[in-house]
Design a protein around this motif. Structure first.
Motif, PDB file in Angstrom:
ATOM      1  N   LEU A 192     -27.201 -42.483 -24.159  1.00 22.25           N
ATOM      2  CA  LEU A 192     -27.077 -43.814 -24.772  1.00 22.25           C
ATOM      3  C   LEU A 192     -26.970 -43.649 -26.293  1.00 22.25           C
ATOM      4  O   LEU A 192     -27.602 -42.742 -26.842  1.00 22.25           O
ATOM      5  CB  LEU A 192     -28.292 -44.667 -24.422  1.00 22.25           C
ATOM      6  CG  LEU A 192     -28.656 -44.754 -22.924  1.00 22.25           C
ATOM      7  CD1 LEU A 192     -29.844 -45.687 -22.728  1.00 22.25           C
ATOM      8  CD2 LEU A 192     -27.472 -45.221 -22.105  1.00 22.25           C
ATOM      9  N   ARG A 193     -26.281 -44.577 -26.890  1.00 20.43           N
ATOM     10  CA  ARG A 193     -25.509 -45.638 -26.274  1.00 20.43           C
ATOM     11  C   ARG A 193     -24.101 -45.208 -25.856  1.00 20.43           C
ATOM     12  O   ARG A 193     -23.569 -45.661 -24.848  1.00 20.43           O
ATOM     13  CB  ARG A 193     -25.250 -46.754 -27.331  1.00 20.43           C
ATOM     14  CG  ARG A 193     -26.328 -47.659 -27.683  1.00 20.43           C
ATOM     15  CD  ARG A 193     -25.862 -48.573 -28.789  1.00 20.43           C
ATOM     16  NE  ARG A 193     -25.409 -47.873 -29.995  1.00 20.43           N
ATOM     17  CZ  ARG A 193     -24.730 -48.460 -30.975  1.00 20.43           C
ATOM     18  NH1 ARG A 193     -24.423 -49.756 -30.899  1.00 20.43           N
ATOM     19  NH2 ARG A 193     -24.356 -47.790 -32.035  1.00 20.43           N
ATOM     20  N   TYR A 196     -31.195 -41.196 -30.118  1.00 25.78           N
ATOM     21  CA  TYR A 196     -30.506 -41.573 -31.362  1.00 25.78           C
ATOM     22  C   TYR A 196     -30.725 -40.497 -32.402  1.00 25.78           C
ATOM     23  O   TYR A 196     -31.741 -39.799 -32.379  1.00 25.78           O
ATOM     24  CB  TYR A 196     -30.965 -42.952 -31.882  1.00 25.78           C
ATOM     25  CG  TYR A 196     -32.360 -42.932 -32.462  1.00 25.78           C
ATOM     26  CD1 TYR A 196     -33.456 -43.160 -31.648  1.00 25.78           C
ATOM     27  CD2 TYR A 196     -32.580 -42.666 -33.811  1.00 25.78           C
ATOM     28  CE1 TYR A 196     -34.739 -43.124 -32.161  1.00 25.78           C
ATOM     29  CE2 TYR A 196     -33.861 -42.632 -34.333  1.00 25.78           C
ATOM     30  CZ  TYR A 196     -34.934 -42.858 -33.511  1.00 25.78           C
ATOM     31  OH  TYR A 196     -36.197 -42.807 -34.022  1.00 25.78           O
ATOM     32  N   ARG A 197     -29.773 -40.352 -33.297  1.00 25.34           N
ATOM     33  CA  ARG A 197     -29.857 -39.370 -34.377  1.00 25.34           C
ATOM     34  C   ARG A 197     -30.440 -40.039 -35.595  1.00 25.34           C
ATOM     35  O   ARG A 197     -29.979 -41.096 -36.005  1.00 25.34           O
ATOM     36  CB  ARG A 197     -28.435 -38.934 -34.766  1.00 25.34           C
ATOM     37  CG  ARG A 197     -27.968 -37.712 -34.135  1.00 25.34           C
ATOM     38  CD  ARG A 197     -26.731 -37.124 -34.723  1.00 25.34           C
ATOM     39  NE  ARG A 197     -25.886 -37.869 -35.639  1.00 25.34           N
ATOM     40  CZ  ARG A 197     -24.890 -37.310 -36.325  1.00 25.34           C
ATOM     41  NH1 ARG A 197     -24.660 -36.016 -36.199  1.00 25.34           N
ATOM     42  NH2 ARG A 197     -24.128 -38.010 -37.114  1.00 25.34           N
ATOM     43  N   ASP A 212     -20.994 -38.005 -23.243  1.00 20.59           N
ATOM     44  CA  ASP A 212     -21.218 -38.545 -24.587  1.00 20.59           C
ATOM     45  C   ASP A 212     -19.923 -38.299 -25.350  1.00 20.59           C
ATOM     46  O   ASP A 212     -19.434 -37.159 -25.354  1.00 20.59           O
ATOM     47  CB  ASP A 212     -22.383 -37.805 -25.267  1.00 20.59           C
ATOM     48  CG  ASP A 212     -22.806 -38.464 -26.575  1.00 20.59           C
ATOM     49  OD1 ASP A 212     -21.936 -39.022 -27.278  1.00 20.59           O
ATOM     50  OD2 ASP A 212     -23.996 -38.416 -26.894  1.00 20.59           O
ATOM     51  N   MET A 228     -19.269 -37.870 -28.396  1.00 18.50           N
ATOM     52  CA  MET A 228     -19.305 -37.019 -29.582  1.00 18.50           C
ATOM     53  C   MET A 228     -20.287 -35.853 -29.433  1.00 18.50           C
ATOM     54  O   MET A 228     -21.456 -36.038 -29.094  1.00 18.50           O
ATOM     55  CB  MET A 228     -19.734 -37.847 -30.813  1.00 18.50           C
ATOM     56  CG  MET A 228     -18.964 -39.137 -30.997  1.00 18.50           C
ATOM     57  SD  MET A 228     -17.170 -38.947 -30.995  1.00 18.50           S
ATOM     58  CE  MET A 228     -16.863 -38.436 -32.663  1.00 18.50           C
ATOM     59  N   ALA A 255     -21.535 -33.414 -32.077  1.00 14.95           N
ATOM     60  CA  ALA A 255     -21.455 -33.170 -33.531  1.00 14.95           C
ATOM     61  C   ALA A 255     -22.304 -31.947 -33.905  1.00 14.95           C
ATOM     62  O   ALA A 255     -21.835 -30.818 -33.836  1.00 14.95           O
ATOM     63  CB  ALA A 255     -21.872 -34.436 -34.273  1.00 14.95           C
ATOM     64  N   THR A 256     -23.595 -32.154 -34.245  1.00 12.75           N
ATOM     65  CA  THR A 256     -24.456 -30.985 -34.485  1.00 12.75           C
ATOM     66  C   THR A 256     -24.871 -30.342 -33.168  1.00 12.75           C
ATOM     67  O   THR A 256     -25.305 -29.196 -33.134  1.00 12.75           O
ATOM     68  CB  THR A 256     -25.755 -31.377 -35.217  1.00 12.75           C
ATOM     69  OG1 THR A 256     -26.530 -32.233 -34.360  1.00 12.75           O
ATOM     70  CG2 THR A 256     -25.472 -32.100 -36.524  1.00 12.75           C
ATOM     71  N   GLY A 257     -24.794 -31.135 -32.086  1.00 16.00           N
ATOM     72  CA  GLY A 257     -25.237 -30.657 -30.772  1.00 16.00           C
ATOM     73  C   GLY A 257     -26.680 -31.040 -30.459  1.00 16.00           C
ATOM     74  O   GLY A 257     -27.137 -30.880 -29.328  1.00 16.00           O
ATOM     75  N   GLY A 258     -27.377 -31.591 -31.454  1.00 11.06           N
ATOM     76  CA  GLY A 258     -28.795 -31.911 -31.251  1.00 11.06           C
ATOM     77  C   GLY A 258     -29.040 -32.853 -30.079  1.00 11.06           C
ATOM     78  O   GLY A 258     -29.936 -32.611 -29.254  1.00 11.06           O
ATOM     79  N   SER A 259     -28.233 -33.925 -29.984  1.00 13.94           N
ATOM     80  CA  SER A 259     -28.468 -34.923 -28.924  1.00 13.94           C
ATOM     81  C   SER A 259     -28.195 -34.337 -27.540  1.00 13.94           C
ATOM     82  O   SER A 259     -28.979 -34.526 -26.603  1.00 13.94           O
ATOM     83  CB  SER A 259     -27.569 -36.146 -29.136  1.00 13.94           C
ATOM     84  OG  SER A 259     -27.777 -36.689 -30.418  1.00 13.94           O
ATOM     85  N   ASP A 266     -18.138 -43.564 -35.875  1.00 11.77           N
ATOM     86  CA  ASP A 266     -19.353 -43.719 -35.067  1.00 11.77           C
ATOM     87  C   ASP A 266     -18.958 -44.288 -33.703  1.00 11.77           C
ATOM     88  O   ASP A 266     -18.581 -45.461 -33.582  1.00 11.77           O
ATOM     89  CB  ASP A 266     -20.327 -44.656 -35.791  1.00 11.77           C
ATOM     90  CG  ASP A 266     -21.666 -44.722 -35.075  1.00 11.77           C
ATOM     91  OD1 ASP A 266     -21.680 -45.009 -33.851  1.00 11.77           O
ATOM     92  OD2 ASP A 266     -22.688 -44.474 -35.715  1.00 11.77           O
TER      93      ASP A 266
HETATM   94  C1  PRP Z   1     -23.956 -40.279 -31.539  1.00  9.51           C
HETATM   95  C2  PRP Z   1     -23.184 -39.745 -30.365  1.00  9.51           C
HETATM   96  C3  PRP Z   1     -24.049 -38.615 -29.888  1.00  9.51           C
HETATM   97  C4  PRP Z   1     -24.630 -38.077 -31.168  1.00  9.51           C
HETATM   98  C5  PRP Z   1     -23.903 -36.823 -31.524  1.00  9.51           C
HETATM   99  O1  PRP Z   1     -25.000 -41.080 -31.115  1.00  9.51           O
HETATM  100  O2  PRP Z   1     -22.922 -40.713 -29.377  1.00  9.51           O
HETATM  101  O3  PRP Z   1     -25.082 -38.999 -28.991  1.00  9.51           O
HETATM  102  O4  PRP Z   1     -24.418 -39.072 -32.168  1.00  9.51           O
HETATM  103  O5  PRP Z   1     -24.466 -36.231 -32.635  1.00  9.51           O
HETATM  104  P1  PRP Z   1     -25.224 -34.823 -32.575  1.00  9.51           P
HETATM  105  O6  PRP Z   1     -24.369 -33.918 -31.769  1.00  9.51           O
HETATM  106  O7  PRP Z   1     -25.287 -34.430 -34.027  1.00  9.51           O
HETATM  107  O8  PRP Z   1     -26.573 -35.056 -31.996  1.00  9.51           O
HETATM  108  P2  PRP Z   1     -25.945 -41.899 -32.131  1.00  9.51           P
HETATM  109  O9  PRP Z   1     -27.156 -41.093 -32.473  1.00  9.51           O
HETATM  110  O10 PRP Z   1     -25.121 -42.396 -33.278  1.00  9.51           O
HETATM  111  O11 PRP Z   1     -26.490 -43.071 -31.242  1.00  9.51           O
HETATM  112  P3  PRP Z   1     -25.697 -44.324 -30.597  1.00  9.51           P
HETATM  113  O12 PRP Z   1     -24.859 -43.766 -29.462  1.00  9.51           O
HETATM  114  O13 PRP Z   1     -26.811 -45.176 -30.109  1.00  9.51           O
HETATM  115  O14 PRP Z   1     -24.857 -44.979 -31.654  1.00  9.51           O
END
Ligand code: PRP
Ligand code: URA
Length: 209
Positions: free
Chosen positions: A78-79, A103-104, A131, A133, A135-139, A200
């Motif tokens: 999510l989201r 969330y990041r 998901d 995206m 990006a850093t891979g953290g999520s 985003d």
């Molecule tokens: C975005 C995206 C991923 C995350 C990727 O979510 O949907 O979950 O960032 O970034 P990362 O690879 O650096 O962790 P976001 O945290 O913006 O939350 P949202 O989907 O609720 O907008």
């Protein structure tokens, strides 16, 4: 080591260009994310095992193929991952859906888990974590940690746009997970956004900015 696949089918690339455009509105963005995910799901499901079944056509008895393997769970982060659920469901309608809220932090870029609700038999399912995206891979790393903590082992990660930094981090932490993306972009900027990316993903899907 799991697979890393950039799905560069012309239809996927064409549709990705539509959603990268900053002038693409929420309605079209949502529709095209759904279409891209369905196109990707077709190939992500390529190694699903089959078994023989005996059936009778209007003409004759025959042996034919049916899906044999583990049942599927789609797990959106999510989201933004929600936008990718229906595209897979269209091809695998019996799939169950689990949700992981993440969330990041905008400053530290650290992921924070706020919700986990999964099918009870998640440890027996083939899991597609979705998901848009990486990006850093953290999520994605934290989401897959949460799944493995609950016994899940058969996991594929499907995204639309990945940064090299995120791919490297996810493969280092979860080398068993196959990663599928529609594009491997250039780099992350100083705010942790993928360049060129699509902005985003959550805000663009849900019209929150
Ligand atoms: C975005 C995206 C991923 C995350 C990727 O979510 O949907 O979950 O960032 O970034 P990362 O690879 O650096 O962790 P976001 O945290 O913006 O939350 P949202 O989907 O609720 O907008
Ligand atoms: N999350 C997004 O939605 N977009 C990015 O470019 C990076 C993280």
């Amino acid at each position: 080591m799991g697979k890393f696949q950039v799905m560069d089918h012309p239809l996927i690339q064409h549709k990705l260009t539509i959603i990268r455009d900053k002038n693409c509105g929420t309605k079209v963005f949502r529709e095209v994310v759904d279409e891209i995910t369905m196109l990707m799901a077709y190939d992500v499901a390529r190694d699903m095992p089959l078994k023989d079944v005996e059936i009778e056509t209007p003409i004759a008895k025959t042996t034919s193929k049916t899906l044999a393997g583990k049942k599927v769970a789609i797990v959106p982060i999510l989201r933004a991952g929600i936008g990718m659920v229906d595209g897979i469901m269209k091809l695998i309608p019996a799939a169950k859906v689990g949700h992981i809220g993440m969330y990041r932090d905008e400053k530290t870029l650290e992921p924070h888990e706020y919700f986990v609700k999964l099918p009870a038999d998640i440890n027996q399912r083939q899991i597609f974590v979705v998901d848009p995206m990486l990006a850093t891979g953290g999520s994605s790393i934290m989401a897959i940690d949460a799944l493995k903590k609950r016994g899940a082992s058969n996991i594929k990660f499907v995204c639309l746009v990945a940064a090299p930094e995120g791919v490297k981090a996810l493969r280092a932490k979860h080398p068993d997970v196959d990663i599928y993306t529609a594009a491997l972009d250039d780099h992350l900027n100083e705010n942790g956004y993928i360049v060129p990316g699509l902005g985003d993903a959550g805000d663009r899907l849900f019209g929150t900015k």
